[in-house]
Design a protein around this motif. Sequence first.
Motif, mmCIF file in Angstrom:
data_model
loop_
_atom_site.group_PDB
_atom_site.id
_atom_site.type_symbol
_atom_site.label_atom_id
_atom_site.label_comp_id
_atom_site.label_asym_id
_atom_site.label_seq_id
_atom_site.Cartn_x
_atom_site.Cartn_y
_atom_site.Cartn_z
ATOM 1 N N ILE A 104 -2.991 13.233 -6.487
ATOM 2 C CA ILE A 104 -2.385 12.042 -7.495
ATOM 3 C C ILE A 104 -0.961 11.647 -6.848
ATOM 4 N N ALA A 105 -0.028 12.614 -6.612
ATOM 5 C CA ALA A 105 1.043 12.397 -6.173
ATOM 6 C C ALA A 105 1.325 11.688 -4.627
ATOM 7 N N THR A 106 0.273 12.158 -3.813
ATOM 8 C CA THR A 106 0.187 11.775 -2.387
ATOM 9 C C THR A 106 -0.665 10.138 -2.462
ATOM 10 N N ASN A 107 -1.239 9.751 -3.545
ATOM 11 C CA ASN A 107 -1.847 8.434 -3.513
ATOM 12 C C ASN A 107 -0.885 7.651 -4.220
ATOM 13 N N HIS A 111 0.344 4.557 -1.936
ATOM 14 C CA HIS A 111 0.295 3.121 -2.711
ATOM 15 C C HIS A 111 1.705 2.300 -2.683
ATOM 16 N N ALA A 112 2.385 3.103 -2.984
ATOM 17 C CA ALA A 112 4.100 2.477 -2.843
ATOM 18 C C ALA A 112 4.329 1.972 -1.311
ATOM 19 N N LEU A 113 3.989 3.015 -0.474
ATOM 20 C CA LEU A 113 4.386 2.576 1.143
ATOM 21 C C LEU A 113 3.472 1.549 1.466
ATOM 22 N N SER A 114 2.403 1.280 0.674
ATOM 23 C CA SER A 114 1.474 -0.305 0.949
ATOM 24 C C SER A 114 2.227 -1.285 0.742
ATOM 25 N N ILE A 115 2.879 -1.141 -0.667
ATOM 26 C CA ILE A 115 3.480 -2.402 -1.478
ATOM 27 C C ILE A 115 4.586 -2.625 -0.504
ATOM 28 N N SER A 116 5.359 -1.475 -0.073
ATOM 29 C CA SER A 116 6.557 -2.006 0.865
ATOM 30 C C SER A 116 6.109 -2.406 2.137
ATOM 31 N N SER A 117 5.068 -2.202 2.595
ATOM 32 C CA SER A 117 4.820 -2.686 4.008
ATOM 33 C C SER A 117 4.336 -4.201 3.856
ATOM 34 N N ARG A 118 3.783 -4.522 2.924
ATOM 35 C CA ARG A 118 3.522 -5.849 2.646
ATOM 36 C C ARG A 118 4.346 -6.770 2.350
ATOM 37 N N GLY A 119 5.771 -6.215 2.340
ATOM 38 C CA GLY A 119 7.069 -7.058 2.154
ATOM 39 C C GLY A 119 7.045 -7.743 0.682
ATOM 40 N N LYS A 146 -1.824 3.378 -11.281
ATOM 41 C CA LYS A 146 -3.168 3.179 -10.422
ATOM 42 C C LYS A 146 -3.734 4.589 -10.200
ATOM 43 N N CYS A 147 -2.793 5.661 -10.335
ATOM 44 C CA CYS A 147 -3.514 6.695 -10.033
ATOM 45 C C CYS A 147 -3.759 7.616 -11.154
#
Length: 188
Positions: A104-107, A111-119, A146-147
Amino acid sequence: MKRKYEIEKVEFPEELFTDGDLAFRRGAGIMSHVVIAASTNGLYSHVGIIKKINNRCYVIHAVPGESEKKGDIDCVKIEPINIFFSIDRAIKGAVMRVTDNKLIATNAANHALSISSRGTLFDHEYNLNDSTKMYCTELVNFVYKKCGIDISEGRIRNINLPVIQGKYLMPEDLAAYKDIKQIYHFSR
């Protein structure tokens, strides 16, 4: 001119931290004072989520006014933990663990990394009903929701100050999560 965080070489016990841990800080700036004034216990004014990359800790967070270059747009960003907690940004801080469930923590961190990557842009309107833009607590609560974990447990406060009015999710609302545990803290 070098920024203070480039000069300061504070080491944090990164081996204690895992993906999904929350990094809380209390700043010394005007916005930090506004958040503290609107808070009940006034411990922290900002929060982000930790993501480890090549055994180094980074913090993914949404904050206004901390762009690397003047004129850059405020958005969800990722930066090394020592910059997040640098002396010019934090007078105190803590790292807290939401769950011992590593999946759960890794997911949540991914997910936060994905949000950051999208700008994803910073939400200057602080609107919890619109996830196309995000502010710090909204980002953290959103990725954990989300998790399957609602860190806020429904805590949203109505604030009526001269500077801000409306419904907000504050850092202390996340820090009050029933199963959160502090891993590390510091004060300057």
